[in-house]
Design a protein around this motif. Structure first.
Motif, PDB file in Angstrom:
ATOM      1  N   HIS A   2     -24.110  10.834  29.420  1.00 15.09           N
ATOM      2  CA  HIS A   2     -24.213   9.929  30.272  1.00 15.09           C
ATOM      3  C   HIS A   2     -25.532  10.079  31.340  1.00 15.09           C
ATOM      4  O   HIS A   2     -25.960   9.003  31.659  1.00 15.09           O
ATOM      5  N   VAL A   3     -25.930  10.782  31.662  1.00 15.98           N
ATOM      6  CA  VAL A   3     -26.796  11.092  32.639  1.00 15.98           C
ATOM      7  C   VAL A   3     -27.952  11.102  31.986  1.00 15.98           C
ATOM      8  O   VAL A   3     -28.994  11.142  32.602  1.00 15.98           O
ATOM      9  N   ALA A   4     -27.604  11.964  30.723  1.00 17.03           N
ATOM     10  CA  ALA A   4     -29.157  11.922  30.016  1.00 17.03           C
ATOM     11  C   ALA A   4     -29.897  10.144  29.294  1.00 17.03           C
ATOM     12  O   ALA A   4     -30.313  10.260  29.710  1.00 17.03           O
ATOM     13  N   ALA A   5     -28.309  10.002  29.282  1.00 19.00           N
ATOM     14  CA  ALA A   5     -28.609   8.545  28.686  1.00 19.00           C
ATOM     15  C   ALA A   5     -29.131   7.709  29.883  1.00 19.00           C
ATOM     16  O   ALA A   5     -29.455   6.261  29.706  1.00 19.00           O
ATOM     17  N   CYS A   6     -28.634   8.201  31.467  1.00 18.79           N
ATOM     18  CA  CYS A   6     -29.480   6.867  31.955  1.00 18.79           C
ATOM     19  C   CYS A   6     -30.853   7.293  32.872  1.00 18.79           C
ATOM     20  O   CYS A   6     -31.338   6.846  33.212  1.00 18.79           O
ATOM     21  N   GLY A   7     -31.361   8.475  32.172  1.00 21.17           N
ATOM     22  CA  GLY A   7     -33.087   9.169  32.092  1.00 21.17           C
ATOM     23  C   GLY A   7     -33.283  10.028  33.458  1.00 21.17           C
ATOM     24  O   GLY A   7     -34.057  10.085  33.673  1.00 21.17           O
ATOM     25  N   ILE A  34     -31.628  18.581  30.475  1.00 19.41           N
ATOM     26  CA  ILE A  34     -31.892  17.908  32.105  1.00 19.41           C
ATOM     27  C   ILE A  34     -31.680  19.419  32.425  1.00 19.41           C
ATOM     28  O   ILE A  34     -31.417  20.757  32.095  1.00 19.41           O
ATOM     29  N   ASP A  35     -32.142  19.517  32.990  1.00 21.79           N
ATOM     30  CA  ASP A  35     -33.159  20.516  34.116  1.00 21.79           C
ATOM     31  C   ASP A  35     -30.961  20.763  35.249  1.00 21.79           C
ATOM     32  O   ASP A  35     -31.346  19.559  36.070  1.00 21.79           O
ATOM     33  N   LEU A  36     -30.678  21.638  35.226  1.00 26.06           N
ATOM     34  CA  LEU A  36     -29.131  21.262  36.200  1.00 26.06           C
ATOM     35  C   LEU A  36     -29.271  22.397  37.137  1.00 26.06           C
ATOM     36  O   LEU A  36     -29.833  23.846  37.208  1.00 26.06           O
ATOM     37  N   VAL A  37     -29.230  22.078  38.587  1.00 30.93           N
ATOM     38  CA  VAL A  37     -28.977  22.157  39.716  1.00 30.93           C
ATOM     39  C   VAL A  37     -27.879  23.314  40.017  1.00 30.93           C
ATOM     40  O   VAL A  37     -26.745  22.317  40.043  1.00 30.93           O
TER      41      VAL A  37
END
Length: 213
Positions: A2-7, A34-37
């Motif tokens: 979902h996060v990736a789809a949001c850009g 995606i870079d994850l913190v």
């Protein structure tokens, strides 16, 4: 996904009082570019009130943090059992809610109880569950002896992370008390405050920004 789809290309995972999801999130983040913190959101006490502190860019395997979170999980489980018991006595499906939470493998929070109560038909929505059953002064409210703000901030620092006060405008504090909170937080090693949160107004955002400067 979902996060990736949001850009989004940079995100943090900050579950309440646990880092159990960080490993799986890191794998998924890599798969989606995606870079994850790695992070966590720790429940703390300040002047008798419950607050939340975010730990960002932590080492999720740091011993000092793991020890602290283990204590948090014990507190949460003990509190959850008491919440379920109080709800049951008040006529709500507390035991069923607890069973639902455990079946999902979740670390029990009041929000988990609220969702379960909605699913079981004891409340119309999450806010309604808090208003009727779980909020301060309601039948299912149980206070917990969370660690002091400075102690939990030390866990985050010990894990190499940056400590941030979560949603400062949601706490029922005066403007002066919020400034005192931020001053004490900074003295304990805190690094910042969250200024944009879901549901916050423009005025809330501006006031939160003023706390950070």
């Amino acid at each position: 996904a979902h996060v990736a789809a949001c850009g989004v290309r940079l995100m943090a995972l900050t579950d309440h009082d646990t880092v159990a999801g960080v490993g799986a999130a890191a794998v998924a983040a890599r798969n989606h570019g995606i870079d994850l913190v790695p992070g966590v959101e720790i429940s703390v006490t300040w002047r008798g009130r419950e607050l939340h502190v975010l730990g960002l860019a932590i080492d999720p395997e740091a011993v000092v943090l793991a020890r602290g979170l283990a204590g948090q999980q014990e507190l949460r489980e003990t509190r959850a059992l008491r919440i379920a018991e109080r709800l049951q006595k008040a006529g709500a499906p507390g035991n069923e809610a607890m069973a639902t939470i455990h079946a999902a493998g979740s670390l029990p929070t009041r929000t988990h109880f609220a969702r379960a109560l909605v699913a079981l038909g004891a409340a119309g929505d999450i806010q309604g569950a808090f208003d009727r059953w779980l909020g301060r002064g309601r039948p299912g409210h149980v206070a917990s002896a969370w660690p002091e703000l400075a102690e939990a901030t030390g866990w985050i620092a010990g894990a190499g992370g940056k400590a941030v006060i979560a949603h400062p405008m949601r706490y029922p504090l005066s403007a002066g008390a919020r400034r005192e909170l931020c001053a004490e937080f900074a003295a304990a090693g805190g690094h910042g405050v969250e200024v944009i949160t879901g549901g916050g107004s423009v005025q809330d955002r501006e006031q939160a920004i003023s706390l950070a400067v």
